[in-house]
Each structure stands twice: as structure tokens, then as C-alpha cells.
Design a protein around this motif. Sequence first.
Motif, PDB file in Angstrom:
ATOM      1  N   CYS A  75       0.835  -1.206   0.000  1.00  0.00           N
ATOM      2  CA  CYS A  75       0.000   0.000   0.000  1.00  0.00           C
ATOM      3  C   CYS A  75       0.874   1.262   0.000  1.00  0.00           C
TER       4      CYS A  75
ATOM      5  N   ILE B  86      -8.554  -1.515   6.267  1.00  0.00           N
ATOM      6  CA  ILE B  86      -8.196  -0.363   5.452  1.00  0.00           C
ATOM      7  C   ILE B  86      -8.742   0.908   6.072  1.00  0.00           C
TER       8      ILE B  86
ATOM      9  N   CYS C 143      -6.859   5.811   2.174  1.00  0.00           N
ATOM     10  CA  CYS C 143      -6.888   5.017   0.939  1.00  0.00           C
ATOM     11  C   CYS C 143      -7.227   5.893  -0.267  1.00  0.00           C
TER      12      CYS C 143
END
Length: 66
Positions: free
Chosen positions: A20, A34, A39
Motif C-alpha cells: 500500500c 483499510i 486510501c
Amino acid sequence: MLIKVNRQLCCGCEECVAVCPMGAIALHEGRAQIDMQQCVCCGACIRECSMEAIAIAENDNTEDNE
């Protein structure tokens, strides 16, 4: 668009954490979680997950990411 983790499929391998670019994934109780505030929905985690536990969700009506 949201990226969701199916906690039943997640094995806690941390492959998604490592890939990520935003640092938006961490393990919580041994499963990926998450942070949707961080994100950017790039999909890197989806491509990396060998368990196919991460996918695009059209809405937020599931609790998989909790």
C-alpha cells in the motif's frame, strides 16, 4: 468506490500492508483493515492479495472492513 476486506478470507499475511503506497492498511485482530481516510483506491492491495480477500465495493453497506 470503496476497497473492502473480506475478513473471513483474509489470512493476515500482510502482503497488502507492504504494497500500500499510502500506508492505509494495518492488521487489526490478525486481519487486514483499510483506513478509508488514507486510501486512494489505487488497487495495489487487490492485485497483491493472494487470498482474493480484497475487492472493490460499490457501496458501504457491509461490515467487512470493520
